[in-house]
Write a protein that holds these residues in place. Structure first.
Motif, PDB file in Angstrom:
ATOM      1  N   GLN A 173       0.635  -1.316   0.417  1.00 23.51           N
ATOM      2  CA  GLN A 173      -0.204  -0.232  -0.272  1.00 23.51           C
ATOM      3  C   GLN A 173       0.965   1.128  -0.418  1.00 23.51           C
ATOM      4  O   GLN A 173       1.518   1.527   0.948  1.00 23.51           O
ATOM      5  CB  GLN A 173      -0.739  -0.044   1.309  1.00 23.51           C
ATOM      6  CG  GLN A 173      -2.146   1.933   1.573  1.00 23.51           C
ATOM      7  CD  GLN A 173      -2.932   1.057   0.133  1.00 23.51           C
ATOM      8  OE1 GLN A 173      -2.952   0.054  -0.201  1.00 23.51           O
ATOM      9  NE2 GLN A 173      -3.679   2.714  -0.472  1.00 23.51           N
ATOM     10  N   PRO A 174       0.714   1.985  -1.157  1.00 20.22           N
ATOM     11  CA  PRO A 174       1.347   3.431  -0.876  1.00 20.22           C
ATOM     12  C   PRO A 174       1.492   4.557  -0.316  1.00 20.22           C
ATOM     13  O   PRO A 174       0.007   3.631   0.645  1.00 20.22           O
ATOM     14  CB  PRO A 174       1.272   3.911  -2.161  1.00 20.22           C
ATOM     15  CG  PRO A 174      -0.116   3.347  -2.688  1.00 20.22           C
ATOM     16  CD  PRO A 174      -0.116   1.840  -2.046  1.00 20.22           C
ATOM     17  N   THR A 175       2.094   5.061   0.792  1.00 21.69           N
ATOM     18  CA  THR A 175       2.164   5.986   1.153  1.00 21.69           C
ATOM     19  C   THR A 175       2.295   7.634   1.286  1.00 21.69           C
ATOM     20  O   THR A 175       2.830   7.356  -0.240  1.00 21.69           O
ATOM     21  CB  THR A 175       2.942   5.973   2.228  1.00 21.69           C
ATOM     22  OG1 THR A 175       4.419   6.222   2.414  1.00 21.69           O
ATOM     23  CG2 THR A 175       2.350   4.279   2.741  1.00 21.69           C
ATOM     24  N   GLN A 188       1.629   8.426  -4.717  1.00 25.56           N
ATOM     25  CA  GLN A 188       0.652   7.857  -4.981  1.00 25.56           C
ATOM     26  C   GLN A 188      -0.648   8.129  -4.797  1.00 25.56           C
ATOM     27  O   GLN A 188      -1.531   7.714  -5.621  1.00 25.56           O
ATOM     28  CB  GLN A 188       1.076   6.823  -5.614  1.00 25.56           C
ATOM     29  CG  GLN A 188       2.492   5.776  -6.781  1.00 25.56           C
ATOM     30  CD  GLN A 188       2.130   7.211  -7.982  1.00 25.56           C
ATOM     31  OE1 GLN A 188       0.758   7.141  -8.806  1.00 25.56           O
ATOM     32  NE2 GLN A 188       3.003   7.706  -8.405  1.00 25.56           N
ATOM     33  N   VAL A 189      -0.307   9.387  -3.597  1.00 25.97           N
ATOM     34  CA  VAL A 189      -2.176   9.516  -2.843  1.00 25.97           C
ATOM     35  C   VAL A 189      -1.886  10.260  -2.144  1.00 25.97           C
ATOM     36  O   VAL A 189      -0.839  11.072  -1.863  1.00 25.97           O
ATOM     37  CB  VAL A 189      -2.007   8.081  -1.569  1.00 25.97           C
ATOM     38  CG1 VAL A 189      -2.284   6.517  -2.450  1.00 25.97           C
ATOM     39  CG2 VAL A 189      -0.643   7.927  -0.914  1.00 25.97           C
ATOM     40  N   ALA A 190      -2.970  11.004  -2.239  1.00 28.27           N
ATOM     41  CA  ALA A 190      -3.057  12.493  -1.316  1.00 28.27           C
ATOM     42  C   ALA A 190      -2.187  12.318   0.146  1.00 28.27           C
ATOM     43  O   ALA A 190      -2.495  11.614   0.406  1.00 28.27           O
ATOM     44  CB  ALA A 190      -4.642  13.013  -1.125  1.00 28.27           C
ATOM     45  N   ALA A 191      -1.540  13.626   0.102  1.00 30.01           N
ATOM     46  CA  ALA A 191      -0.747  13.724   1.638  1.00 30.01           C
ATOM     47  C   ALA A 191      -1.664  14.678   2.423  1.00 30.01           C
ATOM     48  O   ALA A 191      -2.339  15.639   1.635  1.00 30.01           O
ATOM     49  CB  ALA A 191       0.480  14.030   1.562  1.00 30.01           C
ATOM     50  N   CYS A 197       0.668  23.505   4.658  1.00 26.25           N
ATOM     51  CA  CYS A 197      -0.015  23.108   3.277  1.00 26.25           C
ATOM     52  C   CYS A 197      -1.213  22.272   2.211  1.00 26.25           C
ATOM     53  O   CYS A 197      -1.726  22.107   2.143  1.00 26.25           O
ATOM     54  CB  CYS A 197       1.368  21.567   2.487  1.00 26.25           C
ATOM     55  SG  CYS A 197       2.660  22.835   3.033  1.00 26.25           S
ATOM     56  N   GLY A 198      -1.818  22.130   4.318  1.00 27.58           N
ATOM     57  CA  GLY A 198      -3.502  21.099   4.264  1.00 27.58           C
ATOM     58  C   GLY A 198      -2.801  20.191   3.047  1.00 27.58           C
ATOM     59  O   GLY A 198      -2.339  19.031   2.737  1.00 27.58           O
ATOM     60  N   ASN A 199      -4.460  19.423   2.662  1.00 35.05           N
ATOM     61  CA  ASN A 199      -4.232  18.091   1.498  1.00 35.05           C
ATOM     62  C   ASN A 199      -3.885  19.159   0.186  1.00 35.05           C
ATOM     63  O   ASN A 199      -4.123  19.974  -0.567  1.00 35.05           O
ATOM     64  CB  ASN A 199      -5.926  18.232   0.851  1.00 35.05           C
ATOM     65  CG  ASN A 199      -6.142  17.561   2.708  1.00 35.05           C
ATOM     66  OD1 ASN A 199      -5.382  17.654   3.794  1.00 35.05           O
ATOM     67  ND2 ASN A 199      -6.955  17.746   2.988  1.00 35.05           N
ATOM     68  N   PHE A 243       5.612  16.519   8.219  1.00 33.61           N
ATOM     69  CA  PHE A 243       4.523  16.267   9.093  1.00 33.61           C
ATOM     70  C   PHE A 243       2.866  15.828   7.921  1.00 33.61           C
ATOM     71  O   PHE A 243       3.141  16.584   7.493  1.00 33.61           O
ATOM     72  CB  PHE A 243       4.305  16.562   9.751  1.00 33.61           C
ATOM     73  CG  PHE A 243       5.426  17.485  11.095  1.00 33.61           C
ATOM     74  CD1 PHE A 243       5.522  15.739  12.311  1.00 33.61           C
ATOM     75  CD2 PHE A 243       6.107  18.016  11.057  1.00 33.61           C
ATOM     76  CE1 PHE A 243       6.036  16.346  12.961  1.00 33.61           C
ATOM     77  CE2 PHE A 243       7.121  17.993  11.945  1.00 33.61           C
ATOM     78  CZ  PHE A 243       7.091  17.075  12.928  1.00 33.61           C
ATOM     79  N   ALA A 244       2.462  14.833   8.179  1.00 29.53           N
ATOM     80  CA  ALA A 244       1.128  14.588   7.422  1.00 29.53           C
ATOM     81  C   ALA A 244       0.776  13.240   7.896  1.00 29.53           C
ATOM     82  O   ALA A 244       1.350  12.196   8.459  1.00 29.53           O
ATOM     83  CB  ALA A 244       1.444  14.266   5.953  1.00 29.53           C
TER      84      ALA A 244
END
Length: 396
Positions: free
Chosen positions: A164-166, A259-262, A329-331, A360-361
């Motif tokens: 699973q990508p992070t 590859q996924v939203a942060a 930075c938000g999302n 951080f996320a």
């Protein structure tokens, strides 16, 4: 890429996870045959049999049995990540997950291409340069041989998806007047300018308008509350020049290269308090002075901030030990970028300064360590009253 990982890679031999290139790939204004060399290497790593990320280090000479020799490349030779992404992914059957990064090491610039572990096979949809469509190019050992693409048996084994990508976040310096990323190492030139004292600097005087018959100065009879003469103009201009020549603007860009939203991303940088080192935000810097006073000054307007937090909003927090720079930075969606607000830094002596911090996320397994480097060169100048009074008017 961080300094510790880069140092470890220098001691490794070339293999299915690592390649050294002494010089930059031919890309800008290059023909298909030349550009296909870069394409071959990226496809070879993408299809390679491996269990972790792969790296191409550009500007590093391979030394068999020893530490790689960092020769470096010119700043102008760096490739644009966005252009590379478009070039490669317009040709392949599925998007290739890779990223180009400008990296500073030992006062030299290195290009780094990081190729993630990803779903395979990946191949070209059409012939390009020396490469053929639908051939599966694979890096084996220390090279990718285009005459030996993957066999049917190998292709059959390709297809196992990675875990699973992070979220994966990259932070670099950015152009303060544009959107270009400048890498993790920048050079600043600061000027320590000796200005005249306040007592030496004259008042700004209103041009006289002598009435030809009455012989009186008509300018003294006119008073406009909204637009009256700023007699301190030259003193304010001296302070403006002193601060803006000494403090240099800095801006950051935060990019999601995963590859996924942060989610809920923010970046923290810490700068130790030291003699001759200063950090300010934009609101602390003097605005261009005006020859006429105005009720609603630029500083007053800049002080009015939105109640809601905007992506890229940058705050400075200082105590007796350090200055902390926070970029909220938000999302960030994959491939998107967020630019910080401009902040300012000065240094009394020439030399390098490392800015250490963390990213951080919500969907980062743990904070990611970060290091950015500023190389400062300091010059000393002197300004006379005549120099000050003859400076051109600043733009609005």
């Amino acid at each position: 890429m961080d300094k510790a990982l880069f140092e470890r890679l220098l001691y490794e031999e070339e293999n299915s996870l690592l390649d050294f290139k002494e010089g930059q790939y031919r890309f800008v204004k290059a023909g298909e045959d030349e550009k296909s060399e870069l394409l071959k290497d990226i496809l070879g790593f993408a299809n390679a049999w491996r269990r972790s990320e792969a790296y191409i280090l550009i500007g590093v000479e391979d030394i068999r049995g020893g530490r790689g020799n960092v020769k470096g490349i010119a700043d102008a030779e760096h490739l644009d990540d966005h252009s590379l992404q478009q070039f490669v992914n317009n040709l392949t059957n599925r998007p290739v997950r890779f990223h180009y990064e400008a990296f500073g090491f030992e006062s030299k610039q290195v290009g780094i291409i990081r190729i993630e572990e990803q779903a395979r096979p990946i191949y070209l949809k059409r012939d390009y340069g020396k490469l053929k469509k639908e051939k599966i190019y694979v890096r084996r050992g220390s090279s990718t041989d285009p005459t030996k693409p993957a066999s049917p048996e190998e292709i059959a084994q390709m297809g196992a998806s990675p875990g699973q990508p992070t979220a994966e976040i990259l932070v670099e310096f950015a152009d303060t007047n544009g959107d270009n990323a400048l890498g993790k190492h920048i050079a600043l030139e600061t000027e320590i300018c000796q200005i005249p004292t306040r007592e030496e600097i004259p008042n700004l005087e209103r041009p006289k308008k002598i009435h030809p018959q009455l012989g009186i100065d008509l300018a003294n009879l006119c008073f406009d509350l909204r637009n009256n003469l700023n007699t301190d103009y030259f003193r304010e201009r001296a302070w403006f020049e002193l601060q803006h020549r000494f403090f240099q603007p800095i801006r950051l860009v935060v990019k999601n290269i995963g590859q996924v939203a942060a989610n809920n991303v923010h970046v923290e940088l810490g700068i130790p308090i030291a003699p001759g080192l200063g950090v300010k935000n934009s609101s602390e810097m003097p605005n261009p002075p005006r020859r006429k006073n105005e009720i609603f000054t630029e500083s007053f307007i800049k002080s009015i901030r939105s109640a809601s937090q905007e992506p890229g909003e940058t705050t400075l927090d200082q105590n007796t030990d350090r200055v902390r720079i926070d970029v909220h930075c938000g999302n960030i969606q994959p491939g998107r970028r967020v630019w910080s607000e401009v902040f300012y830094m000065c240094k009394h002596e020439s030399g390098e300064l490392s800015l250490f911090g963390s990213i951080f996320a919500d969907n980062l397994p743990q904070p990611k360590e970060l290091e950015l480097i500023v190389s400062a060169s300091v010059i000393k100048t002197q300004m006379t009253v005549e120099d000050l009074c003859s400076l051109p008017e600043l733009e609005e």
